[in-house]
Structure formats: C-alpha cells, structure tokens
Design a protein around this motif. Structure first.
Motif, PDB file in Angstrom:
ATOM      1  N   HIS A  82       0.872  -1.182   0.000  1.00 41.83           N
ATOM      2  CA  HIS A  82       0.000   0.000   0.000  1.00 41.83           C
ATOM      3  C   HIS A  82       0.905   1.227   0.000  1.00 41.83           C
ATOM      4  O   HIS A  82       1.810   1.344   0.829  1.00 41.83           O
ATOM      5  N   ASP A  83       0.665   2.134  -0.952  1.00 46.17           N
ATOM      6  CA  ASP A  83       1.484   3.348  -1.007  1.00 46.17           C
ATOM      7  C   ASP A  83       0.745   4.525  -1.633  1.00 46.17           C
ATOM      8  O   ASP A  83       1.356   5.453  -2.135  1.00 46.17           O
ATOM      9  N   SER A  84      -0.582   4.495  -1.566  1.00 45.41           N
ATOM     10  CA  SER A  84      -1.338   5.551  -2.234  1.00 45.41           C
ATOM     11  C   SER A  84      -1.800   6.677  -1.305  1.00 45.41           C
ATOM     12  O   SER A  84      -2.430   7.621  -1.771  1.00 45.41           O
ATOM     13  N   GLY A  85      -1.480   6.599  -0.030  1.00 49.54           N
ATOM     14  CA  GLY A  85      -1.892   7.654   0.888  1.00 49.54           C
ATOM     15  C   GLY A  85      -0.919   8.826   0.882  1.00 49.54           C
ATOM     16  O   GLY A  85       0.292   8.636   0.951  1.00 49.54           O
ATOM     17  N   ILE A  86      -1.464  10.030   0.787  1.00 50.57           N
ATOM     18  CA  ILE A  86      -0.663  11.248   0.887  1.00 50.57           C
ATOM     19  C   ILE A  86      -0.931  11.833   2.275  1.00 50.57           C
ATOM     20  O   ILE A  86      -2.036  12.284   2.570  1.00 50.57           O
ATOM     21  N   TYR A  87       0.076  11.816   3.126  1.00 50.98           N
ATOM     22  CA  TYR A  87      -0.035  12.251   4.513  1.00 50.98           C
ATOM     23  C   TYR A  87       0.460  13.682   4.634  1.00 50.98           C
ATOM     24  O   TYR A  87       1.671  13.928   4.570  1.00 50.98           O
ATOM     25  N   THR A  88      -0.464  14.616   4.783  1.00 55.77           N
ATOM     26  CA  THR A  88      -0.066  16.015   4.935  1.00 55.77           C
ATOM     27  C   THR A  88       0.546  16.215   6.317  1.00 55.77           C
ATOM     28  O   THR A  88       0.322  15.427   7.248  1.00 55.77           O
ATOM     29  N   TRP A  89       1.305  17.303   6.457  1.00 57.25           N
ATOM     30  CA  TRP A  89       1.881  17.624   7.774  1.00 57.25           C
ATOM     31  C   TRP A  89       0.763  17.781   8.794  1.00 57.25           C
ATOM     32  O   TRP A  89       0.888  17.347   9.934  1.00 57.25           O
ATOM     33  N   ARG A  90      -0.332  18.372   8.390  1.00 57.35           N
ATOM     34  CA  ARG A  90      -1.469  18.576   9.291  1.00 57.35           C
ATOM     35  C   ARG A  90      -2.067  17.235   9.720  1.00 57.35           C
ATOM     36  O   ARG A  90      -2.394  17.039  10.888  1.00 57.35           O
ATOM     37  N   TYR A  91      -2.226  16.297   8.774  1.00 60.09           N
ATOM     38  CA  TYR A  91      -2.810  15.001   9.112  1.00 60.09           C
ATOM     39  C   TYR A  91      -1.886  14.203  10.039  1.00 60.09           C
ATOM     40  O   TYR A  91      -2.342  13.575  10.991  1.00 60.09           O
ATOM     41  N   LEU A  92      -0.580  14.246   9.778  1.00 64.95           N
ATOM     42  CA  LEU A  92       0.357  13.560  10.662  1.00 64.95           C
ATOM     43  C   LEU A  92       0.294  14.137  12.075  1.00 64.95           C
ATOM     44  O   LEU A  92       0.331  13.404  13.058  1.00 64.95           O
ATOM     45  N   ARG A  93       0.153  15.452  12.165  1.00 64.30           N
ATOM     46  CA  ARG A  93       0.023  16.077  13.488  1.00 64.30           C
ATOM     47  C   ARG A  93      -1.280  15.639  14.158  1.00 64.30           C
ATOM     48  O   ARG A  93      -1.306  15.349  15.349  1.00 64.30           O
ATOM     49  N   GLU A  94      -2.358  15.599  13.379  1.00 61.27           N
ATOM     50  CA  GLU A  94      -3.638  15.141  13.923  1.00 61.27           C
ATOM     51  C   GLU A  94      -3.514  13.716  14.462  1.00 61.27           C
ATOM     52  O   GLU A  94      -4.015  13.407  15.549  1.00 61.27           O
ATOM     53  N   LEU A  95      -2.816  12.854  13.722  1.00 65.02           N
ATOM     54  CA  LEU A  95      -2.609  11.487  14.198  1.00 65.02           C
ATOM     55  C   LEU A  95      -1.777  11.475  15.481  1.00 65.02           C
ATOM     56  O   LEU A  95      -2.034  10.683  16.386  1.00 65.02           O
ATOM     57  N   GLY A  96      -0.801  12.358  15.560  1.00 66.29           N
ATOM     58  CA  GLY A  96       0.001  12.443  16.774  1.00 66.29           C
ATOM     59  C   GLY A  96      -0.814  12.901  17.970  1.00 66.29           C
ATOM     60  O   GLY A  96      -0.660  12.377  19.073  1.00 66.29           O
ATOM     61  N   GLU A  97      -1.693  13.853  17.747  1.00 72.93           N
ATOM     62  CA  GLU A  97      -2.469  14.433  18.851  1.00 72.93           C
ATOM     63  C   GLU A  97      -3.692  13.610  19.231  1.00 72.93           C
ATOM     64  O   GLU A  97      -4.087  13.598  20.391  1.00 72.93           O
ATOM     65  N   THR A  98      -4.312  12.948  18.278  1.00 72.49           N
ATOM     66  CA  THR A  98      -5.564  12.233  18.553  1.00 72.49           C
ATOM     67  C   THR A  98      -5.511  10.765  18.147  1.00 72.49           C
ATOM     68  O   THR A  98      -6.525  10.085  18.158  1.00 72.49           O
ATOM     69  N   GLY A  99      -4.325  10.290  17.798  1.00 73.01           N
ATOM     70  CA  GLY A  99      -4.180   8.930  17.300  1.00 73.01           C
ATOM     71  C   GLY A  99      -4.667   7.859  18.251  1.00 73.01           C
ATOM     72  O   GLY A  99      -5.238   6.860  17.817  1.00 73.01           O
ATOM     73  N   ASP A 100      -4.468   8.051  19.552  1.00 72.60           N
ATOM     74  CA  ASP A 100      -4.926   7.043  20.514  1.00 72.60           C
ATOM     75  C   ASP A 100      -6.435   6.858  20.423  1.00 72.60           C
ATOM     76  O   ASP A 100      -6.940   5.733  20.399  1.00 72.60           O
ATOM     77  N   ARG A 101      -7.153   7.962  20.353  1.00 65.18           N
ATOM     78  CA  ARG A 101      -8.618   7.908  20.247  1.00 65.18           C
ATOM     79  C   ARG A 101      -9.045   7.314  18.906  1.00 65.18           C
ATOM     80  O   ARG A 101      -9.929   6.460  18.843  1.00 65.18           O
ATOM     81  N   LEU A 102      -8.399   7.735  17.825  1.00 63.02           N
ATOM     82  CA  LEU A 102      -8.736   7.220  16.494  1.00 63.02           C
ATOM     83  C   LEU A 102      -8.438   5.724  16.393  1.00 63.02           C
ATOM     84  O   LEU A 102      -9.209   4.967  15.806  1.00 63.02           O
ATOM     85  N   PHE A 103      -7.317   5.291  16.996  1.00 61.41           N
ATOM     86  CA  PHE A 103      -6.968   3.876  16.934  1.00 61.41           C
ATOM     87  C   PHE A 103      -7.916   3.044  17.784  1.00 61.41           C
ATOM     88  O   PHE A 103      -8.285   1.931  17.400  1.00 61.41           O
TER      89      PHE A 103
END
Length: 119
Positions: A82-103
């Motif tokens: 899988h390599d089709s996802g484009i991860y913006t700086w904003r999205y990576l930050r969102e994952l860092g800040e809310t990733g526990d809840r999203l996971f």
C-alpha cells in the motif's frame, strides 16, 4: 489550527514507527499499523460518505519508504505494497495528537465486524 512544519522525519530502525518533530517542539512517534489503517488514501477512506474501509490484519506492517510530495506532505509505502496515501503535515500532526482515540475507534470497528489486527 496553526500550521506547523516538521523539522525532523525519521523511520525507526525496526521500520515500525515514523518519528516526527515539528517546529514548535511537538514530537510524535506514529506506529506503522496506525498509519496504514488510518491511511488518507481513497482505498481506505473511500470516495464518499459511508465508504470508509476497516482494514484488518496490519499489526506487523512495516514502513518501506517515505517520499516527499511537494512541500506539504509525504507518501508512505508499506510492506503490504500500500502506497497511495498522501499524509499532509497537518494530518500527521492530527494522528500524533488524537491517534490514541482514532486507533481505539478502529479497534472497536474491528471487534464490531468480527475482524482482527492479526488477520
């Protein structure tokens, strides 16, 4: 949200984590599994409302590559090809800040659908 730019982006030696540090000092260690199952790609997110896919069996996925996409994002390649996802700086930050809840929500979806992180 104020835009912050990464000052460091590094794949761990075991290829299971993407470490990112932003210009305001915030830093996050993002697990490969989380990045893969929450990929911003259409393959995972779908093409419209209600089309999101719950991706099972990615507990042991590894990051193969991180390629720049302009000055706003990276494309992450995984060992499941899988390599089709484009991860913006904003999205990576969102994952860092809310990733526990999203996971946790992802794990609940797996359970609800009778799926597993292992298969």
């Amino acid at each position: 949200m104020t835009e912050h730019w990464p000052t460091e982006l590094r794949i761990s030696t075991d290829r299971k984590t993407l470490n990112i540090v932003y210009d305001d000092g915030a830093g996050f260690s993002l697990p490969a599994e989380m990045l893969r199952v929450l990929s911003p790609s259409a393959e995972v997110q779908g093409h419209g409302p209600g089309q999101k896919v719950t991706v099972p069996g990615k507990r042991d996925v590894m990051i193969l590559s991180v390629s720049p996409q302009g000055n706003y994002a990276v494309r992450i390649g995984f060992d499941d090809l899988h390599d089709s996802g484009i991860y913006t700086w904003r999205y990576l930050r969102e994952l860092g800040e809310t990733g526990d809840r999203l996971f946790a929500a992802y794990e609940a979806e797996l359970a609800e659908k009778g799926l597993s992180r292992d298969r």
